[in-house]
Every structure is written in structure tokens, then in C-alpha cells.
Write a protein that holds these residues in place. Sequence first.
Motif, PDB file in Angstrom:
ATOM      1  N   THR A 243       9.000  -8.364  -5.783  1.00  0.00           N
ATOM      2  CA  THR A 243      10.322  -7.749  -5.731  1.00  0.00           C
ATOM      3  C   THR A 243      10.467  -6.792  -6.895  1.00  0.00           C
ATOM      4  O   THR A 243       9.694  -6.828  -7.857  1.00  0.00           O
ATOM      5  CB  THR A 243      11.427  -8.821  -5.765  1.00  0.00           C
ATOM      6  OG1 THR A 243      12.706  -8.201  -5.611  1.00  0.00           O
ATOM      7  CG2 THR A 243      11.429  -9.592  -7.077  1.00  0.00           C
ATOM      8  N   ARG A 244      11.467  -5.891  -6.803  1.00  0.00           N
ATOM      9  CA  ARG A 244      11.708  -4.875  -7.814  1.00  0.00           C
ATOM     10  C   ARG A 244      10.411  -4.109  -8.113  1.00  0.00           C
ATOM     11  O   ARG A 244       9.772  -3.594  -7.204  1.00  0.00           O
ATOM     12  CB  ARG A 244      12.338  -5.508  -9.054  1.00  0.00           C
ATOM     13  CG  ARG A 244      13.767  -6.022  -8.775  1.00  0.00           C
ATOM     14  CD  ARG A 244      14.377  -6.692  -9.984  1.00  0.00           C
ATOM     15  NE  ARG A 244      13.732  -7.946 -10.309  1.00  0.00           N
ATOM     16  CZ  ARG A 244      14.042  -9.105  -9.735  1.00  0.00           C
ATOM     17  NH1 ARG A 244      14.985  -9.184  -8.827  1.00  0.00           N
ATOM     18  NH2 ARG A 244      13.410 -10.210 -10.088  1.00  0.00           N
ATOM     19  N   LEU A 245       9.971  -4.022  -9.361  1.00  0.00           N
ATOM     20  CA  LEU A 245       8.758  -3.264  -9.664  1.00  0.00           C
ATOM     21  C   LEU A 245       7.541  -3.890  -8.993  1.00  0.00           C
ATOM     22  O   LEU A 245       6.574  -3.208  -8.655  1.00  0.00           O
ATOM     23  CB  LEU A 245       8.551  -3.178 -11.182  1.00  0.00           C
ATOM     24  CG  LEU A 245       7.487  -2.192 -11.672  1.00  0.00           C
ATOM     25  CD1 LEU A 245       7.793  -0.773 -11.208  1.00  0.00           C
ATOM     26  CD2 LEU A 245       7.367  -2.242 -13.194  1.00  0.00           C
ATOM     27  N   GLY A 246       7.601  -5.190  -8.769  1.00  0.00           N
ATOM     28  CA  GLY A 246       6.503  -5.881  -8.085  1.00  0.00           C
ATOM     29  C   GLY A 246       6.422  -5.558  -6.609  1.00  0.00           C
ATOM     30  O   GLY A 246       5.431  -5.903  -5.955  1.00  0.00           O
ATOM     31  N   ALA A 247       7.447  -4.916  -6.060  1.00  0.00           N
ATOM     32  CA  ALA A 247       7.441  -4.543  -4.641  1.00  0.00           C
ATOM     33  C   ALA A 247       7.028  -3.096  -4.440  1.00  0.00           C
ATOM     34  O   ALA A 247       7.113  -2.576  -3.334  1.00  0.00           O
ATOM     35  CB  ALA A 247       8.824  -4.784  -4.025  1.00  0.00           C
ATOM     36  N   THR A 248       6.612  -2.418  -5.506  1.00  0.00           N
ATOM     37  CA  THR A 248       6.129  -1.050  -5.361  1.00  0.00           C
ATOM     38  C   THR A 248       4.695  -1.062  -4.839  1.00  0.00           C
ATOM     39  O   THR A 248       3.999  -2.077  -4.912  1.00  0.00           O
ATOM     40  CB  THR A 248       6.187  -0.293  -6.703  1.00  0.00           C
ATOM     41  OG1 THR A 248       5.448  -1.032  -7.694  1.00  0.00           O
ATOM     42  CG2 THR A 248       7.623  -0.135  -7.166  1.00  0.00           C
ATOM     43  N   THR A 249       4.265   0.058  -4.331  1.00  0.00           N
ATOM     44  CA  THR A 249       2.904   0.130  -3.783  1.00  0.00           C
ATOM     45  C   THR A 249       2.318   1.514  -4.067  1.00  0.00           C
ATOM     46  O   THR A 249       3.052   2.496  -4.189  1.00  0.00           O
ATOM     47  CB  THR A 249       2.910  -0.169  -2.272  1.00  0.00           C
ATOM     48  OG1 THR A 249       1.571  -0.252  -1.790  1.00  0.00           O
ATOM     49  CG2 THR A 249       3.654   0.900  -1.487  1.00  0.00           C
ATOM     50  N   TYR A 250       0.998   1.565  -4.161  1.00  0.00           N
ATOM     51  CA  TYR A 250       0.316   2.779  -4.617  1.00  0.00           C
ATOM     52  C   TYR A 250      -0.917   3.023  -3.759  1.00  0.00           C
ATOM     53  O   TYR A 250      -1.602   2.090  -3.334  1.00  0.00           O
ATOM     54  CB  TYR A 250      -0.115   2.633  -6.086  1.00  0.00           C
ATOM     55  CG  TYR A 250       1.023   2.286  -7.001  1.00  0.00           C
ATOM     56  CD1 TYR A 250       1.636   3.247  -7.794  1.00  0.00           C
ATOM     57  CD2 TYR A 250       1.517   0.974  -7.064  1.00  0.00           C
ATOM     58  CE1 TYR A 250       2.692   2.929  -8.627  1.00  0.00           C
ATOM     59  CE2 TYR A 250       2.580   0.646  -7.892  1.00  0.00           C
ATOM     60  CZ  TYR A 250       3.160   1.633  -8.672  1.00  0.00           C
ATOM     61  OH  TYR A 250       4.222   1.301  -9.490  1.00  0.00           O
ATOM     62  N   LEU A 251      -1.202   4.284  -3.551  1.00  0.00           N
ATOM     63  CA  LEU A 251      -2.389   4.663  -2.785  1.00  0.00           C
ATOM     64  C   LEU A 251      -3.583   4.803  -3.720  1.00  0.00           C
ATOM     65  O   LEU A 251      -3.552   5.577  -4.669  1.00  0.00           O
ATOM     66  CB  LEU A 251      -2.142   5.986  -2.055  1.00  0.00           C
ATOM     67  CG  LEU A 251      -3.302   6.476  -1.191  1.00  0.00           C
ATOM     68  CD1 LEU A 251      -3.562   5.509  -0.035  1.00  0.00           C
ATOM     69  CD2 LEU A 251      -3.004   7.874  -0.655  1.00  0.00           C
ATOM     70  N   LYS A 252      -4.608   4.025  -3.435  1.00  0.00           N
ATOM     71  CA  LYS A 252      -5.864   4.139  -4.166  1.00  0.00           C
ATOM     72  C   LYS A 252      -6.831   4.936  -3.310  1.00  0.00           C
ATOM     73  O   LYS A 252      -7.230   4.495  -2.233  1.00  0.00           O
ATOM     74  CB  LYS A 252      -6.445   2.763  -4.497  1.00  0.00           C
ATOM     75  CG  LYS A 252      -7.682   2.837  -5.386  1.00  0.00           C
ATOM     76  CD  LYS A 252      -8.098   1.457  -5.878  1.00  0.00           C
ATOM     77  CE  LYS A 252      -9.246   1.566  -6.865  1.00  0.00           C
ATOM     78  NZ  LYS A 252      -9.641   0.253  -7.410  1.00  0.00           N
ATOM     79  N   ARG A 253      -7.162   6.127  -3.779  1.00  0.00           N
ATOM     80  CA  ARG A 253      -7.985   7.031  -3.002  1.00  0.00           C
ATOM     81  C   ARG A 253      -9.392   6.483  -2.812  1.00  0.00           C
ATOM     82  O   ARG A 253      -9.976   5.876  -3.726  1.00  0.00           O
ATOM     83  CB  ARG A 253      -8.070   8.394  -3.702  1.00  0.00           C
ATOM     84  CG  ARG A 253      -6.739   9.117  -3.815  1.00  0.00           C
ATOM     85  CD  ARG A 253      -6.219   9.559  -2.460  1.00  0.00           C
ATOM     86  NE  ARG A 253      -5.000  10.354  -2.562  1.00  0.00           N
ATOM     87  CZ  ARG A 253      -4.339  10.822  -1.513  1.00  0.00           C
ATOM     88  NH1 ARG A 253      -4.785  10.574  -0.297  1.00  0.00           N
ATOM     89  NH2 ARG A 253      -3.244  11.536  -1.674  1.00  0.00           N
ATOM     90  N   GLY A 254      -9.928   6.701  -1.612  1.00  0.00           N
ATOM     91  CA  GLY A 254     -11.288   6.291  -1.322  1.00  0.00           C
ATOM     92  C   GLY A 254     -12.298   7.144  -2.075  1.00  0.00           C
ATOM     93  O   GLY A 254     -11.992   8.246  -2.531  1.00  0.00           O
ATOM     94  N   VAL A 255     -13.498   6.617  -2.217  1.00  0.00           N
ATOM     95  CA  VAL A 255     -14.561   7.327  -2.934  1.00  0.00           C
ATOM     96  C   VAL A 255     -15.848   7.258  -2.127  1.00  0.00           C
ATOM     97  O   VAL A 255     -16.050   6.354  -1.299  1.00  0.00           O
ATOM     98  CB  VAL A 255     -14.796   6.722  -4.332  1.00  0.00           C
ATOM     99  CG1 VAL A 255     -13.581   6.913  -5.221  1.00  0.00           C
ATOM    100  CG2 VAL A 255     -15.145   5.235  -4.233  1.00  0.00           C
ATOM    101  N   ASN A 256     -16.710   8.216  -2.358  1.00  0.00           N
ATOM    102  CA  ASN A 256     -18.033   8.197  -1.752  1.00  0.00           C
ATOM    103  C   ASN A 256     -18.968   7.340  -2.601  1.00  0.00           C
ATOM    104  O   ASN A 256     -18.966   7.440  -3.832  1.00  0.00           O
ATOM    105  CB  ASN A 256     -18.590   9.623  -1.648  1.00  0.00           C
ATOM    106  CG  ASN A 256     -17.818  10.466  -0.654  1.00  0.00           C
ATOM    107  OD1 ASN A 256     -17.501  10.002   0.445  1.00  0.00           O
ATOM    108  ND2 ASN A 256     -17.496  11.705  -1.030  1.00  0.00           N
ATOM    109  N   ILE A 257     -19.695   6.479  -1.944  1.00  0.00           N
ATOM    110  CA  ILE A 257     -20.667   5.639  -2.630  1.00  0.00           C
ATOM    111  C   ILE A 257     -22.007   5.779  -1.929  1.00  0.00           C
ATOM    112  O   ILE A 257     -22.096   6.342  -0.835  1.00  0.00           O
ATOM    113  CB  ILE A 257     -20.233   4.155  -2.635  1.00  0.00           C
ATOM    114  CG1 ILE A 257     -20.069   3.642  -1.190  1.00  0.00           C
ATOM    115  CG2 ILE A 257     -18.953   3.961  -3.433  1.00  0.00           C
ATOM    116  CD1 ILE A 257     -19.769   2.157  -1.117  1.00  0.00           C
ATOM    117  N   VAL A 258     -23.046   5.269  -2.564  1.00  0.00           N
ATOM    118  CA  VAL A 258     -24.369   5.337  -1.963  1.00  0.00           C
ATOM    119  C   VAL A 258     -24.360   4.561  -0.649  1.00  0.00           C
ATOM    120  O   VAL A 258     -24.026   3.378  -0.610  1.00  0.00           O
ATOM    121  CB  VAL A 258     -25.439   4.759  -2.913  1.00  0.00           C
ATOM    122  CG1 VAL A 258     -26.813   4.751  -2.231  1.00  0.00           C
ATOM    123  CG2 VAL A 258     -25.489   5.568  -4.197  1.00  0.00           C
TER     124      VAL A 258
END
Length: 285
Positions: A243-258
Motif C-alpha cells: 500500500t501507499r509507496l509499497g503499491a507503486t510499480t516500475y518497468l524494468k527494461r529487458g536486456v539482451n543476453i547470450v
Amino acid sequence: MTTLEPLLPSSSTKPPWHLNKLPPAVQRERLLSAVFKPSTLLLIGASLQGLILLAYPHIYALLPTLFVLLLRIADTLAVTFKYKPNPYMKDVIPMKWTALVPDMNGNISDTPSNENIGVLLLCFKINHPLGFFSPNVKAVGDYATKMYMDLDQNMAVNGFLGQSNWTSTDAQGATEMMALSYWRSMDDVVAYSQSKPHRDAWNWWADMHGKNPDQISHIGISHELFEAPRSKWENLSVNLQPTRLGATTYLKRGVNIVGGHVEDQWIVPIVEAKGRLNTSKGRSN
């Protein structure tokens, strides 16, 4: 820089609580309680029960009410004495936890509070005995819904991080609602104020205020806007759902890997409050 792993699993879709959405049944219950005082609801129930008593034999009229009451008492006792799971504990994180703000790439730094936070309190009050059924309240709600949908759909670029909704009642019984939202910065909030959904809402309000002020005089609106600079904020929760700040969400961009590619993921930045994060000083850098 060392990165921390959140307690909750990441997902390809945004988690359900970033807009504090409620099930339809709960929304209807809150709507009724916001429109009618408890005493009014009791009087309505007593009147309906009286009409049923006039139409049917007393035993048949009373049985449904007694049956539902007994079911609710039994359910409460079952939860209290642990014969069934406690539904209020759904999504509770049973520990001390804190919410950190990831960087623009979605990485949670082990250096807490090293990002700025914009905080917006948007309030809406109904000073009318009909509550949500009073004139133009639906129009205000519809404009708000359009803004929230737009914010939700463009979270990856508009700086909006999520919100929690709160309701209160004053001494006269008037209902006030507050949307507590978090942003990357105050500048993001100011930029959104120029967006089409917000401009449409504000233009409607300004037009009503100029031409038909009596039609909205019972509707109160307000906002408060703050920005907490890095190292000047911290938070702690114990045994709570996100809840409150704990209910925020963020996009973690994908990365290229081997050998492949890691897809974009939405993360909730809740971590266990241990070590440095166990104290207020440690959480505020």
C-alpha cells in the motif's frame, strides 16, 4: 552499485494494487455507505423486514434474516479460532519491509532513498445529502476515471508510479475521497496537467464554474503537491499488504543476453527491512 531483489515476483503485467482497484462487490458496498448513513440503512432494512412480516407468516419472514446472521457469526468464529483462513490477511507481507524507488532502468539500489519522489494528493468532496447521486458527481467521476486509465496505460513514460485511494467522512456525514499518488518528480505531475485527459476535465469544470456555478457548488476539489528530494524520505511497514509507496510499480527494461533476451518486467520495489534498512537513519541514506 549493488542491486537488491524485491520480495514479490516480477511480472510481465502490472500488479493489481498499483491503482488500488477494488472488487465490484466492495465498490457497491462503499457506494451505499457513502450515500446513506448507517442509521438510514438500518431504517431501510427494518422497513423492508416489516413489509415482509405483513406479507408472510412470521416464521418464514424471520428465517432468512436469522440464517444470514448465523452464517456471518459462524464465519467470524471460524476465522477467529483458525478453522478457516483469515481473508483479511490476503496479500499481507508478514515481516518488516520497506519500499525503495528503483532507478530509470528498474534497478533497486542498495543505497536507499537515492531517487526523488513526487507526491500528489488529489481530493474530491461531496457536500450534498444525495452523495454520489447528487448533480454532476458522476461527470467528475467519469473524468477522473479517464485520467487514471490514461495514467495507467502510459506508466512507462509519464512518471506516474501508482496510487492508493482513501475515503473519509466529516462531522456532517459528507464524503471526501483522496487519491494519494507517487511520481518520479514534481515536473512529471506538472507535465501531466497539460495532457488532454486533464485539460478536458479542467475545461469542463471551468465551463461549469462560469456558466452554472450552482450545479457544482456542492462539489469540492483540491490538490497538494510535494517533492521529496533524495535522502530526505524513508518508509517502513510491518505485516501489511502493499500500500501507499509499497503499491507503486516500475518497468524494468529487458536486456539482451547470450543466447536470448530477457523481456520487460514490472516490479514492486518492496524489500525486507534488515541490515542497513532496519533503521530510519539507514533507510534515509
